[in-house]
Every structure is written in C-alpha cells, then in structure tokens.
Design an enzyme around this catalytic site. Sequence first.
Site, mmCIF file in Angstrom:
data_model
loop_
_atom_site.group_PDB
_atom_site.id
_atom_site.type_symbol
_atom_site.label_atom_id
_atom_site.label_comp_id
_atom_site.label_asym_id
_atom_site.label_seq_id
_atom_site.Cartn_x
_atom_site.Cartn_y
_atom_site.Cartn_z
ATOM 1 N N LYS A 180 0.163 0.808 -7.166
ATOM 2 C CA LYS A 180 0.202 1.129 -8.409
ATOM 3 C C LYS A 180 1.440 0.296 -9.150
ATOM 4 O O LYS A 180 2.155 -0.180 -8.353
ATOM 5 C CB LYS A 180 0.483 2.649 -8.710
ATOM 6 C CG LYS A 180 -1.164 3.453 -8.415
ATOM 7 C CD LYS A 180 -2.204 3.188 -9.433
ATOM 8 C CE LYS A 180 -3.622 3.418 -9.363
ATOM 9 N NZ LYS A 180 -4.120 4.653 -8.553
HETATM 10 C C1 LIG Z 1 -4.741 5.885 -8.230
HETATM 11 C C2 LIG Z 1 -5.390 6.662 -9.245
HETATM 12 C C3 LIG Z 1 -5.394 8.151 -8.848
HETATM 13 C C4 LIG Z 1 -4.799 8.685 -7.661
HETATM 14 O O1 LIG Z 1 -3.775 8.320 -7.154
HETATM 15 P P1 LIG Z 1 -3.437 8.305 -5.656
HETATM 16 O O2 LIG Z 1 -1.950 8.527 -5.668
HETATM 17 O O3 LIG Z 1 -3.695 7.074 -5.058
HETATM 18 O O4 LIG Z 1 -4.081 9.594 -5.185
HETATM 19 C C5 LIG Z 1 -6.234 8.814 -10.001
HETATM 20 N N1 LIG Z 1 -6.573 8.558 -10.962
HETATM 21 C C6 LIG Z 1 -6.726 6.854 -11.032
HETATM 22 C C7 LIG Z 1 -7.583 6.602 -12.265
HETATM 23 C C8 LIG Z 1 -6.198 6.209 -10.275
HETATM 24 O O5 LIG Z 1 -6.385 4.779 -10.302
#
Ligand SMILES: *Cc1c(COP(=O)(O)O)cnc(C)c1O
Length: 371
Positions: A180
């Site tokens: 991210k």
């Molecule tokens: C990455 C993501 C999540 C979840 O995050 P994690 O930290 O990977 O569990 C939730 N919603 C969206 C839209 C995402 O892209």
Amino acid sequence: MSDPWITVFGSATDAEEATAAAGVIAANWMGNGPVVRQFEADFARHLGVPDAVMVNSGSNALHLAVRLLDLPAGSEVIVPSFTWVACAHAIILAGCRPVFCDVDVATMNVTAETVAAQLGPRTRAVMVVHYAGKPVRMDDILALGLPVIEDAAHAVDSGLNGRRCGTMGRVGVFSFDAVKNIASPDGGAVIAHGAEMLGTARRLRQCGIGKTGAEAALEGGRWWEHEIVEPFPRYLPNDVAAAVARVQLAKLPRLQTRRQAIWRRYQTELTGVPWLHPPVDAAKDEVHSFFTYPVRLDNGRRDALAWHLYERKIYTTLRYHPLHLSDIYRTGRPLANTEQLARDVLSLPLHPRMSDGDVARVISGIRDFKA
Ligand SMILES: *Cc1c(COP(=O)(O)O)cnc(C)c1O
C-alpha cells in the site's frame, strides 16, 4: 542480460526503514508499545483528526469498523461488489448481511444512485471504497442519512473539498499492507469520531480486554486480573510494523510525487490508444492517491493484453473480481457495470520503486500490442 520482471504493486523501502525496525528489535520490545502510539499520533496529524487506532491489518480494521457501528444483528450493509473480499467478510463477521451495489464505470466508485438502488427496510449502513485513491463523492452518500464506513485503503493521501478521505464518514479504515502507499510488514488503522468509539476500538483490538495490566496497576488494582468486555479477535499492532510505517509516513510526500509522475506519464502517453480508456483523473476539488492505474480495454482485449505484457515480464492484474460472482457471495442479481469492469479492467504497474525505464517498458509493451 534479460529484463527483470516489473511487478504491478510494490513498495520503496531502504536502509531508513531497516534501521527503524532494527532499533525496535534491538530494544527488546517488538510488541504493541510506544512506537505504535507514536505512529498513531503521526497518522492522526497527517489526517487532521484528534486520534487514530492502529491494528494489525486493514482487513481486520474493516471488521472492527463494522462492529463499532453497533448495528442490530441481521442489519444490511450496502457495499460495492467491486472490492476486496474482506469488505464483505467484515460485515458477516460483525453479524450483519452484505448487500452488493454497483459502481460507476468511469470512476469505478459507488455513487448515491448505485447505493440507493440497493436500499431496503433493513439497510442500516453503507461501506464505500475510494477506488484507486479517487474520492467517492461523499456528500451525496452521506445525504442518504445512513452511517458510512470509508474503506480508505487506497486513499491514504486522498481528499475532497479540503477534507481527507477516511475522515468524512462515521468510521474510516486504512491499510499499511506491504504494497500500500504506506507500506509495512502488515498494519491497518481505524479513524472514528469521538473518544468513546476510539476507546472501544482500543479495547476490542486486544481480545476485548478492558484494561491492560499496567493500567490496573496504576490505579492500585490487581493487575493480574483481566476485565473482559467482549469476545473479539486479537488485532493488536506491533512496534516493528509501526516503526516502518512511521518512516513511510514521513516519506509519503516523496512516495506520492513518484506515484503521481508515473500516473501522469501513463495519462499522457496512453491517451490516443484507441482501444484503451485511461482512468479518470481527480476532479478540481479532489486529491488522488494513485494507488493503482486501472485501464479499461474495449471488446474483449483485456485477457490478450494481460498475456502480451506477461510475455514481456510485465505483471498486471484485476482489482477486483466481483464479490457477487464469487461462490460464497453469489446473489444471482446482476450488477451490469461491475460485470463490465470485471471483463475490461486491467491494473498496470504503478508503484514508487518503478524506474523511468520500467514505465517506458510498460508503455512500449502496450503500443506493440496488435489489437
Ligand atoms: C488492501 C485493502 C484492504 C485490506 O488491507 P490489508 O491490510 O491488506 O488487510 C481493504 N480494502 C481495500 C480496498 C484494500 O485494497
């Protein structure tokens, strides 16, 4: 020498993050501790809110977010089908029912119309996703009069009309997953309004235990006894992840500048490819986060282009395969735009570690495609 693979997602970390993580490990406190608290303060400042609660993933933050709304069992929560699986799982885990809505084809975001089409007598909340980092038009959604959860996992730097994504609804959710915009080994956060909701979030993330031993000792109590408030999973973050996330947050302006430069180059160089539709840019009153670069391909070209790029060691993907078409969430009710996107969308590589040469390879790979 053959070219290395270009990944579709990625992070840019270096000795600074490594040093921060090593410092935590050398200090012999890797668990939830002072660095988590520092990250929470830094992140709250970034968003311009009083406080934030860090947890161990964005997916778990979604579950915590739905729980924080305190909805009656069986309540329906409207959520886009075009999203990460944990959005729907979170609603189920909190004892509610996901009802899938469509998104706009151009922005890939929910709108007041696509949400309103799914309203029913048991609708109690809405979950929106700021897809790729382009803000959902929140005022229109809030005008429906329901509590709104903002999944801002793609939108850590996004805003609308001077307000930050993740701070406009009742609860906001962020992810610090390894790819991210703020990358860490694993992490997430919730933003909620009011000290009470934040306090509940802090208790719940620690297996629903009301007071820590240290807090009980300070009050002169028996610190070896737990005050159990509610059964809940353990979503505690740790100082190693928080240390990495703090460095990434401090670097965020630089990381975002790089993402934006790649996005702009794609926008310039891919405009004019007749069978390819670039994503919609941020409107005048919006700030984008450039998490991913989703293009739409005309007339069944998507799969062929994905394979063509794969043969050139360029990895692409679809975010997301629609939830309402998956086995466990199949409803039988069509969502036309979402199904069109599932056929036509491809996310091209976009992340801050990409070099100018990588970007050029992606662009020339697309230009060589015999459509
Ligand atoms: C990455 C993501 C999540 C979840 O995050 P994690 O930290 O990977 O569990 C939730 N919603 C969206 C839209 C995402 O892209």
